[in-house]
Design an enzyme around this catalytic site. Sequence first.
Site: not given
Length: 268
Positions: A32, A34, A43, A123, A203
């Site tokens: 992943d 972030d 973001d 994402d 996470d």
Amino acid sequence: MNGCFEGVGLRCLFKGVSTAAPKPPRYLLVFDFDETIINENSDDSVIKAAPGQALPEHIRQTFRDGFYNEYMQRVFEYLGDQGVKMLNYKTVYENIPLSPGMPELFQFLSKNQDQFEIILLSDANMFGIECSLRAAGVYSLFRKIFSNPSGFDKRGYLTLGPYHTHKCPQCPANMCKRKILTEYLTERAQEGAEFERVFYVGDAANDFCPSVALTSTDIAFPRKGYPMHQMTQEMEKKQPRAFQATVVPWDSAVEVGCYLQELLKKKC
């Protein structure tokens, strides 16, 4: 660097007497982005480029659970209206710190690239991810990056789109990481790639969904205290042994590297 990362190459060098080099074990390592590779939510970090480093209330009130991608489209439109340009975003993304131990883990992986095929499922957005990974000097480690498409329009505004559509009720409308991972494994199998194990480092709640699809030979590395870790613990309480993968929580990515190091030693 942590001492547990030392010596893998020499341990393998003198194995056996055959002149034919054995095919090295191949593992798929999934990251992943972030709060996994980087120590912040990118973001949230881009808000630093906004006037006063904050969003107006009328923008924040448009957020709907499960539709974060649409919300960020509005955020980027607002930032564009405020004069935020490519260089502003690039500066922010390049300065987001890596998570604890992540530099050491990437150093280990760079020395053992023949053992791991590395991909990234996020994402966030492609522009931000590429800026961060290039700044950290690790972009070339990744065979493929799956994230929401982004770019700059004629106005110079950063634009964002959804990655795909899906039918998973647990995931955000724009991305199901389980669908992406399943399709990737199918594609690679058709190309002749056979992975002994899949490792998943994440996470968030949207990392829990693909990790449920892992098998008993695979390893899930949830960041300690984060939603993915909490959800694996809750599943174990409610449905013992339903979560098939071995769970190895981490505070520092050095712990992930040490686990992988030990695995390579056993293969030598």
